[in-house]
Design a protein around this motif. Structure first.
Motif, PDB file in Angstrom:
ATOM      1  N   TYR A 165       0.776  -1.250  -0.052  1.00 19.82           N
ATOM      2  CA  TYR A 165       0.052   0.010  -0.181  1.00 19.82           C
ATOM      3  C   TYR A 165       0.767   1.152   0.190  1.00 19.82           C
ATOM      4  CZ  TYR A 165      -2.865   3.806   1.813  1.00 19.82           C
ATOM      5  OH  TYR A 165      -3.352   4.975   2.298  1.00 19.82           O
ATOM      6  N   ARG A 166       1.815   1.273   0.525  1.00 17.57           N
ATOM      7  CA  ARG A 166       2.852   2.243   0.773  1.00 17.57           C
ATOM      8  C   ARG A 166       3.333   2.931  -0.495  1.00 17.57           C
ATOM      9  NH1 ARG A 166       0.737   5.444   4.639  1.00 17.57           N
ATOM     10  NH2 ARG A 166       0.941   4.696   6.652  1.00 17.57           N
ATOM     11  N   THR A 167       3.296   1.926  -1.426  1.00 13.96           N
ATOM     12  CA  THR A 167       4.014   2.192  -2.929  1.00 13.96           C
ATOM     13  C   THR A 167       3.003   3.346  -3.531  1.00 13.96           C
ATOM     14  OG1 THR A 167       2.871   0.463  -4.073  1.00 13.96           O
ATOM     15  CG2 THR A 167       5.080  -0.094  -3.075  1.00 13.96           C
ATOM     16  N   ILE A 168       1.784   3.779  -3.019  1.00  8.49           N
ATOM     17  CA  ILE A 168       1.097   4.783  -3.611  1.00  8.49           C
ATOM     18  C   ILE A 168       1.973   6.185  -3.639  1.00  8.49           C
ATOM     19  CG2 ILE A 168       0.345   5.840  -1.143  1.00  8.49           C
ATOM     20  CD1 ILE A 168      -2.317   5.953  -2.420  1.00  8.49           C
ATOM     21  N   ALA A 196       7.744   1.322  -7.401  1.00  6.05           N
ATOM     22  CA  ALA A 196       8.130   0.362  -6.198  1.00  6.05           C
ATOM     23  C   ALA A 196       7.202  -0.867  -6.263  1.00  6.05           C
ATOM     24  CB  ALA A 196       8.203   1.095  -5.025  1.00  6.05           C
ATOM     25  N   ARG A 197       7.299  -1.871  -5.606  1.00  2.00           N
ATOM     26  CA  ARG A 197       6.538  -2.921  -5.275  1.00  2.00           C
ATOM     27  C   ARG A 197       6.192  -2.874  -3.895  1.00  2.00           C
ATOM     28  NH1 ARG A 197       3.449  -5.652  -8.083  1.00  2.00           N
ATOM     29  NH2 ARG A 197       3.641  -7.764  -7.059  1.00  2.00           N
ATOM     30  N   TYR A 198       7.231  -2.708  -2.972  1.00  3.01           N
ATOM     31  CA  TYR A 198       6.963  -2.555  -1.558  1.00  3.01           C
ATOM     32  C   TYR A 198       7.547  -1.434  -1.072  1.00  3.01           C
ATOM     33  CZ  TYR A 198       5.497  -7.371  -2.297  1.00  3.01           C
ATOM     34  OH  TYR A 198       4.775  -8.486  -2.873  1.00  3.01           O
ATOM     35  N   MET A 199       7.094  -0.635   0.015  1.00  2.00           N
ATOM     36  CA  MET A 199       7.899   0.435   0.828  1.00  2.00           C
ATOM     37  C   MET A 199       7.453   0.429   2.204  1.00  2.00           C
ATOM     38  SD  MET A 199       7.329   3.664  -1.868  1.00  2.00           S
ATOM     39  CE  MET A 199       8.694   4.591  -1.605  1.00  2.00           C
ATOM     40  N   GLU A 200       8.230   0.862   2.894  1.00  3.01           N
ATOM     41  CA  GLU A 200       8.447   1.155   4.327  1.00  3.01           C
ATOM     42  C   GLU A 200       8.023   2.404   4.604  1.00  3.01           C
ATOM     43  OE1 GLU A 200      10.285  -2.576   6.409  1.00  3.01           O
ATOM     44  OE2 GLU A 200      11.555  -0.640   6.377  1.00  3.01           O
ATOM     45  N   ALA A 201       7.094   3.032   5.675  1.00  5.97           N
ATOM     46  CA  ALA A 201       7.000   4.406   5.609  1.00  5.97           C
ATOM     47  C   ALA A 201       7.503   4.751   7.122  1.00  5.97           C
ATOM     48  CB  ALA A 201       5.578   4.649   5.719  1.00  5.97           C
ATOM     49  N   PHE A 202       7.687   5.920   7.642  1.00  3.91           N
ATOM     50  CA  PHE A 202       8.288   6.260   8.916  1.00  3.91           C
ATOM     51  C   PHE A 202       7.798   7.706   9.228  1.00  3.91           C
ATOM     52  CE2 PHE A 202      11.323   3.286   7.136  1.00  3.91           C
ATOM     53  CZ  PHE A 202      11.387   2.426   8.241  1.00  3.91           C
ATOM     54  N   GLU A 203       7.423   8.004  10.665  1.00  9.58           N
ATOM     55  CA  GLU A 203       7.029   9.276  10.882  1.00  9.58           C
ATOM     56  C   GLU A 203       8.018  10.121  11.649  1.00  9.58           C
ATOM     57  OE1 GLU A 203       3.106  11.572  12.665  1.00  9.58           O
ATOM     58  OE2 GLU A 203       3.221   9.442  13.039  1.00  9.58           O
ATOM     59  N   SER A 204       8.494  11.274  11.444  1.00  9.32           N
ATOM     60  CA  SER A 204       9.495  11.716  12.170  1.00  9.32           C
ATOM     61  C   SER A 204       9.024  11.795  13.673  1.00  9.32           C
ATOM     62  CB  SER A 204       9.444  13.295  11.752  1.00  9.32           C
ATOM     63  OG  SER A 204      10.249  13.425  10.569  1.00  9.32           O
ATOM     64  N   GLY A 205       9.931  11.561  14.437  1.00 10.00           N
ATOM     65  CA  GLY A 205       9.667  11.267  16.046  1.00 10.00           C
ATOM     66  C   GLY A 205       9.862  12.702  16.821  1.00 10.00           C
ATOM     67  N   PHE A 206       9.810  12.578  18.035  1.00  8.17           N
ATOM     68  CA  PHE A 206      10.168  13.593  18.903  1.00  8.17           C
ATOM     69  C   PHE A 206      11.423  14.468  18.821  1.00  8.17           C
ATOM     70  CE2 PHE A 206      11.982  14.915  22.856  1.00  8.17           C
ATOM     71  CZ  PHE A 206      11.103  16.002  23.385  1.00  8.17           C
ATOM     72  N   ASN A 207      12.452  13.800  18.529  1.00  9.06           N
ATOM     73  CA  ASN A 207      13.689  14.498  18.377  1.00  9.06           C
ATOM     74  C   ASN A 207      14.353  14.015  16.903  1.00  9.06           C
ATOM     75  OD1 ASN A 207      15.888  15.940  19.331  1.00  9.06           O
ATOM     76  ND2 ASN A 207      16.873  14.101  20.254  1.00  9.06           N
ATOM     77  N   ASP A 208      13.790  14.159  15.833  1.00  8.27           N
ATOM     78  CA  ASP A 208      14.336  14.196  14.666  1.00  8.27           C
ATOM     79  C   ASP A 208      15.003  15.213  14.221  1.00  8.27           C
ATOM     80  OD1 ASP A 208      14.792  13.044  12.121  1.00  8.27           O
ATOM     81  OD2 ASP A 208      12.844  13.710  11.356  1.00  8.27           O
TER      82      ASP A 208
END
Length: 228
Positions: free
Chosen positions: A206-209, A214-226
């Motif tokens: 789904y993250r390849t939207i 791409a066929r597969y992607m990982e998603a990350f959100e900036s955290g507290f101390n990025d």
């Protein structure tokens, strides 16, 4: 629509992971593979050192007693080591906090702060405080508490496990998806209860939207101390 309202920013696409010393914080053995296994492989491929800390003992992961009579926490550790070998990670640490009771671990933030001072990570992958699993949430909260006074620049990235994130960054893991899948398959004690291969394959597809090639992607959100 309200005047001045804007949609959230589009996530940045990492061509390669940020460089540096990596620390992955897993509430349970398997979360490191489910949430960020692909990017950990890519870090190791570019020569970055990676340490995985599995925070709980995983003892509550067999509610139907399929493995009664065995040292179940050690089984979980064995699975993590096999998965780590596939990811290219042999630096695994097990803290063995009681599974399901991480919110009661009042020394967790202090222990994380000591780990940050000793290991000096450049990049941290960990659960977000939007997680709905209580252990995941507790680790996210404790990480932010530990980072509050941490003065060293660090990239702080929240991965997806029991809850999705609002992506700040995405990365193509198509070329390493089969290795990630094989690493997930090492957690047979957990696959008896949940088809994590199916679930994570769907999420990473789904993250390849954000990148149609791409066929597969990982998603990350900036955290507290990025600091990136």
């Amino acid at each position: 629509m309200g005047i001045g309202r804007q949609p959230p920013p589009y996530p940045a696409i990492w061509a390669t992971p940020p460089r540096g010393r990596v620390l992955a914080l897993a509430p349970h053995a398997d979360d490191e593979t489910l949430g960020c296994g692909g990017v950990l492989i890519r870090h190791r491929e570019q020569g970055d050192p990676v340490r995985v800390v599995c925070v709980t003992d995983g003892a509550a992961g067999d509610p139907l007693g399929y493995y009664s009579g065995r040292d179940y926490p050690e089984l979980r550790r064995e699975e993590a080591r096999r998965a780590g070998a596939i990811l290219g990670v042999d630096d695994l640490v097990f803290w063995d906090y009681p599974d399901g009771r991480l919110a009661e671990a009042h020394d967790l933030a202090q222990r994380l702060a000591a780990l940050f001072d000793a290991y000096r990570p450049d990049i941290i992958y960990r659960p977000s405080t939007a997680e709905i699993h209580p252990d995941h949430w507790a680790l996210g909260v404790a990480t932010e508490e530990a980072l509050h006074d941490y003065r060293r620049a660090v990239g702080d990235y929240c991965f997806e496990a029991w809850a999705t994130v609002r992506p700040s960054y995405v990365i193509d893991i198509s070329a390493v998806w089969e290795r990630k899948r094989q690493a997930i398959e090492q957690y047979q004690s957990q696959l008896r209860y949940n088809d994590y291969v199916h679930m994570i394959e769907g999420l990473n597809a789904y993250r390849t939207i954000y990148l149609s090639s791409a066929r597969y992607m990982e998603a990350f959100e900036s955290g507290f101390n990025d600091s990136s």
